[in-house]
Design an enzyme around this catalytic site. Structure first.
Site, short mmCIF file in Angstrom:
data_model
loop_
_atom_site.label_atom_id
_atom_site.label_comp_id
_atom_site.label_asym_id
_atom_site.label_seq_id
_atom_site.Cartn_x
_atom_site.Cartn_y
_atom_site.Cartn_z
N HIS A 221 61.54 26.42 46.53
CA HIS A 221 62.53 27.17 46.58
C HIS A 221 63.80 26.23 46.92
O HIS A 221 63.49 24.82 46.64
CB HIS A 221 62.57 28.14 47.84
CG HIS A 221 63.51 29.14 48.04
ND1 HIS A 221 64.11 29.79 47.13
CD2 HIS A 221 64.14 29.53 49.33
CE1 HIS A 221 65.01 30.65 47.61
NE2 HIS A 221 65.03 30.52 48.97
N HIS B 35 62.01 41.70 48.19
CA HIS B 35 63.11 40.68 48.10
C HIS B 35 64.17 40.83 46.97
O HIS B 35 64.45 40.13 46.17
CB HIS B 35 62.59 39.10 48.01
CG HIS B 35 63.69 38.06 48.57
ND1 HIS B 35 64.29 37.52 47.55
CD2 HIS B 35 63.83 37.69 49.85
CE1 HIS B 35 65.23 36.67 48.35
NE2 HIS B 35 64.90 36.71 49.74
N ASP C 183 68.60 35.05 55.71
CA ASP C 183 67.84 36.24 55.45
C ASP C 183 66.51 36.41 55.96
O ASP C 183 65.93 37.56 55.73
CB ASP C 183 68.05 36.75 53.99
CG ASP C 183 67.51 36.01 52.88
OD1 ASP C 183 67.65 34.70 53.10
OD2 ASP C 183 67.00 36.31 51.89
N HIS C 184 65.91 35.21 56.37
CA HIS C 184 64.74 35.31 56.89
C HIS C 184 64.56 35.05 58.54
O HIS C 184 63.69 35.14 59.03
CB HIS C 184 63.83 34.21 56.10
CG HIS C 184 63.63 34.57 54.63
ND1 HIS C 184 62.41 35.32 54.13
CD2 HIS C 184 64.54 34.61 53.62
CE1 HIS C 184 62.96 35.75 52.74
NE2 HIS C 184 64.04 35.37 52.45
N HIS D 91 66.33 29.96 55.53
CA HIS D 91 67.49 30.68 54.82
C HIS D 91 67.97 31.91 55.80
O HIS D 91 66.85 32.62 56.48
CB HIS D 91 67.07 31.29 53.49
CG HIS D 91 67.78 30.18 52.42
ND1 HIS D 91 67.25 29.96 51.20
CD2 HIS D 91 68.47 29.24 52.48
CE1 HIS D 91 67.69 29.10 50.47
NE2 HIS D 91 68.34 28.38 51.25
N ASP E 135 60.56 32.77 49.38
CA ASP E 135 61.04 32.80 48.31
C ASP E 135 60.60 31.80 47.37
O ASP E 135 60.61 30.57 47.92
CB ASP E 135 62.51 32.89 48.70
CG ASP E 135 63.29 33.79 49.47
OD1 ASP E 135 62.53 34.58 49.89
OD2 ASP E 135 64.38 33.64 49.71
N HIS F 126 60.98 30.09 55.46
CA HIS F 126 61.80 29.22 55.33
C HIS F 126 63.13 29.45 56.19
O HIS F 126 63.25 30.74 56.54
CB HIS F 126 62.19 29.09 53.97
CG HIS F 126 62.92 30.18 53.25
ND1 HIS F 126 62.35 31.47 53.17
CD2 HIS F 126 64.09 30.15 52.66
CE1 HIS F 126 63.11 32.09 52.44
NE2 HIS F 126 64.13 31.34 52.08
ZN LIG Z 1 65.54 35.21 50.97
ZN LIG Z 2 65.78 31.72 50.67
#
Ligand SMILES: [Zn+2]
Ligand SMILES: [Zn+2]
Length: 300
Positions: free
Chosen positions: A140, A267, A66-67, A64, A209, A62
């Protein structure tokens, strides 16, 4: 190296305690596949001596940060290193715009093609002669997908002494490895005389997530290795629900119901310095649980 998963980044949103945002390399039959590409992913690859150039397919769960915040850096490095091989990126809608806005002034440097494959539903997204990769929806705050890597059935192993004993030629060896009997002027050599069974094909499922979802059970059922996020310990179950994440106990219950062989949790929220309590808690439900420690390699 038949089938292995190496953890590059194991933390949730904020890097903390020398833990980095999410990324993993799955290596199958000597090919590398990158899953997610959080900030610092290429530095982690340097640290763990992973050959970046071997990566041809990147799977993004996805959008976001942090990915994905490591992705444009990685693409830029490929351009500066004059990469020639095509790069395939599989991700939800919106990835093209993110890449374009960051790299619009770099396009003249591109020595390779980037192919964007938009994921929008459950189904097969990639396959070659040895594996297939399936995406499936998670739940998510934004559109998000899990991935299942399924190894294809392996060829049977030919018994070396039988090659000489029956003077098998190349074509006959190939046919025997494919499970066929060998026919010669009225004589039939049964396949069982020539080969050993290959080991069972392996499978790996990656889920982050997401809230804990029973709907994924048919997909992850009986996998050899399941990576499932466990952002929080179970005392934060309400926070997990609000932020669309999973707790240790929930991840372990899914692993147990799906009868997977092994669970990796990761995570981790930046609020946890010590991860041991998360492991202990998850193991109260599913004993075959491990922590996603960065650098660690899980052989399937
Ligand atoms: Zn994440
Ligand atoms: Zn996320």
């Amino acid at each position: 190296m038949n089938f292995q998963v190496q953890i590059l980044g194991s933390n949730a949103a904020i890097p903390a305690y020398d833990r980095h945002p999410t990324a993993q390399v799955v290596s199958i039959h000597n090919k590398h596949y990158l899953i997610d590409c959080g900030e610092g992913t290429q530095m982690r690859m340097n640290t763990f001596h992973i050959k970046k150039s071997k990566i041809e397919h990147i799977f993004i769960s996805h959008l976001h940060g942090d990915h994905i915040f490591g992705l444009v850096g990685l693409i830029t490095s490929y351009a500066l290193l004059k990469r020639k091989k095509d790069l395939h990126i599989y991700a939800p809608m919106g990835i093209q715009e993110i890449i374009d806005v960051h790299l619009k002034d770099y396009t003249s440097l591109y020595t390779f093609q980037i192919h964007i494959h938009i994921i929008s539903e459950v189904g097969l997204i990639y396959e070659n002669h040895s594996i297939s990769i399936e995406a499936f929806p998670l739940e998510h705050r934004i559109e998000c997908y899990g991935f299942k890597f399924q190894e294809k059935p392996l060829q049977k192993n030919i018994i070396a002494e039988k090659i000489e004993a029956y003077s098998l030629d190349f074509k006959e060896i190939v046919r025997a490895k494919n499970g066929e009997d060998i026919q010669r002027d009225g004589e039939i050599i049964p396949n069982s005389e020539l080969t050993h069974e290959a080991r069972a094909p392996k499978s790996y499922a990656y889920c982050t997530d997401t809230i804990a979802l029973e709907s994924i059970l048919p997909i992850i059922s009986n996998v050899d290795l399941l990576y499932h996020e466990a952002t929080f310990m179970h005392d934060a179950v309400e926070r997990a629900a609000i932020t669309y994440h999973t707790t240790t106990i929930q991840a372990a219950e899914l692993a147990k119901k799906a009868q997977v062989k092994k669970l990796i949790i990761g995570h981790f929220s930046a609020k946890y310095k010590d991860l041991e309590p998360l492991l202990v808690e998850a193991r109260t439900v599913f004993s075959e649980t491990e922590l996603a420690i960065e650098g660690e390699v899980f052989e399937l």
